[in-house]
Design an enzyme around this catalytic site. Structure first.
Site, PDB file in Angstrom:
ATOM      1  N   SER A 240       0.656  -1.082  -0.080  1.00  0.00           N
ATOM      2  CA  SER A 240      -0.103   0.057  -0.026  1.00  0.00           C
ATOM      3  C   SER A 240       0.806   1.218  -0.038  1.00  0.00           C
ATOM      4  O   SER A 240       1.819   1.365   0.799  1.00  0.00           O
ATOM      5  CB  SER A 240      -1.074   0.134   1.245  1.00  0.00           C
ATOM      6  OG  SER A 240      -1.775  -0.728   1.172  1.00  0.00           O
TER       7      SER A 240
ATOM      8  N   GLY B 243      -0.511   4.523   0.207  1.00  0.00           N
ATOM      9  CA  GLY B 243      -1.232   5.484   0.632  1.00  0.00           C
ATOM     10  C   GLY B 243      -2.011   6.039  -0.530  1.00  0.00           C
ATOM     11  O   GLY B 243      -2.488   5.488  -1.263  1.00  0.00           O
ATOM     12  N   ALA B 244      -2.052   7.509  -0.824  1.00  0.00           N
ATOM     13  CA  ALA B 244      -2.801   8.057  -1.713  1.00  0.00           C
ATOM     14  C   ALA B 244      -2.200   7.796  -3.144  1.00  0.00           C
ATOM     15  O   ALA B 244      -2.872   8.139  -4.161  1.00  0.00           O
ATOM     16  CB  ALA B 244      -2.666   9.753  -1.497  1.00  0.00           C
TER      17      ALA B 244
ATOM     18  N   GLY C 127      -6.289   0.642   4.265  1.00  0.00           N
ATOM     19  CA  GLY C 127      -5.666  -0.394   3.873  1.00  0.00           C
ATOM     20  C   GLY C 127      -6.512  -1.948   4.030  1.00  0.00           C
ATOM     21  O   GLY C 127      -6.222  -3.023   3.348  1.00  0.00           O
ATOM     22  N   ASP C 128      -7.450  -1.916   5.096  1.00  0.00           N
ATOM     23  CA  ASP C 128      -8.185  -3.080   5.222  1.00  0.00           C
ATOM     24  C   ASP C 128      -9.100  -3.523   4.060  1.00  0.00           C
ATOM     25  O   ASP C 128      -9.353  -4.564   3.699  1.00  0.00           O
ATOM     26  CB  ASP C 128      -9.278  -3.079   6.274  1.00  0.00           C
ATOM     27  CG  ASP C 128      -8.219  -2.900   7.754  1.00  0.00           C
ATOM     28  OD1 ASP C 128      -6.974  -3.208   7.630  1.00  0.00           O
ATOM     29  OD2 ASP C 128      -8.673  -2.124   8.623  1.00  0.00           O
TER      30      ASP C 128
ATOM     31  N   GLY D 157      -1.700   4.827  -4.256  1.00  0.00           N
ATOM     32  CA  GLY D 157      -2.080   3.491  -4.869  1.00  0.00           C
ATOM     33  C   GLY D 157      -1.483   2.300  -4.148  1.00  0.00           C
ATOM     34  O   GLY D 157      -1.041   2.235  -3.069  1.00  0.00           O
TER      35      GLY D 157
END
Length: 308
Positions: A216, A218-219, A247-248, A221
């Site tokens: 992951s 974050g913003a 993230g989940d 992708g």
């Protein structure tokens, strides 16, 4: 069915305030409570996607009772194992002015050897019906640090694909048991490998045992390093909101894509779309359906250089 494991389940409480100021009293404008912990968030999103989902782990005390009552209102099947200690609470304080979220996480109940044995019996029984399993989140006191390695090996023996989503020493030991997929974020990858460059770090994590690594970002992708290739997926724009649980939701997207046999670019598209749609939702374990549908056609997936 898809099985999710949340050893350190939580009652998630979200407070919304006009503006968060340190050392000040605040008037809360909205309060919500949800069954939480990473695996339970994953389970709720999987159920919303139409997958039959069973959640196991631990729950105890009055907080655990409240969590199970809320879980009963969802489509997730409750297979949580009772413990004598009280399930933890997690508190998210959302600043409406900035959109930022401050998170407070309790440690969780101490799990006794007898309670751990009871969980193992439940887990092994559930593996007999599972098409895939997600091992998610932190460990409560009393649980061995190599627990995810043990649970991964048990699932692989049963022929059940494993997704591992944790951090620190449990992640390091879990990777050595060769899960089918690990989903760390960029900070967790850096702590594991010492590299702040996501592609290099994801390759390193894969060499440590995971068959594939989806990181992951974050913003920005998600990056996937697999035996079939390397891809990066990104949303078309940034979204303001509460990132808790994003993230989940990405895990739910990856796991549902695995079970459905989707190619990697489609798995990443779903994961990134769900993650961004969760930022627009009021609480973890939920996603904004209109944002999700919009992003399924808007996420950009690009090939990266082949794995060295």
């Amino acid at each position: 069915m898809i099985l999710t494991v949340t050893l350190n389940a939580a009652l998630d409480i979200t407070y919304r305030v006009p503006r968060l100021r340190p050392h000040s009293a605040h008037r809360v404008t909205e309060v919500s409570e949800r069954p939480g912990g990473k695996g339970l968030n994953v389970a709720r999103v999987l159920a919303a996607l139409g997958h039959r989902t069973v959640a196991t782990g631990f729950a105890g005390g009055g907080t655990g009772d409240a969590l199970r009552a809320l879980l009963a209102e969802t489509e997730v099947t409750d297979a949580l194992v009772p413990v004598g200690g009280a399930t933890r609470r997690t508190v998210a304080v959302v600043d409406a002015a900035s959109g930022d979220t401050t998170q407070l996480n309790e440690p969780g109940p101490t799990v006794s050897p007898a309670e751990w044995d009871a969980f193992l019996g439940t887990y092994r029984e559930l593996l007999g019906e599972a098409r895939a399993v997600a091992l998610c989140g932190s460990l409560p006191p009393g649980v061995p640090v190599d627990v995810y390695a043990r649970l991964t090996r048990a699932a692989r023996t049963a022929g059940v694909p494993v997704l591992l989503d944790t951090s620190g020493e449990p992640l390091r030991r879990g990777l050595a048991a060769r899960p089918d997929l690990a989903k760390p974020n960029a900070d967790e990858l850096a702590a594991l490998t010492g590299s702040t460059e996501p592609l290099r770090a994801a390759r390193d994590a894969r060499r440590r045992g995971a068959h594939a690594v989806a990181a992951s970002l974050g913003a920005d992708g998600m990056l996937a390093v697999t035996a079939d290739g390397v891809w990066q997926a990104a949303p078309p724009r940034r979204f303001a909101g509460n990132p808790t649980g994003a993230g989940d939701s990405a895990v739910a997207g990856l796991l549902s894509g695995l079970v459905e046999g989707l190619p990697w670019p489609d798995r990443l598209t779903r994961a990134v779309a769900l993650s961004a749609a969760t930022v627009r939702a009021p609480a973890a374990g939920e996603f904004d359906a209109s944002t999700y549908e919009e992003l399924l056609a808007g996420v950009v997936v690009t090939d990266r250089p082949a794995v060295a």
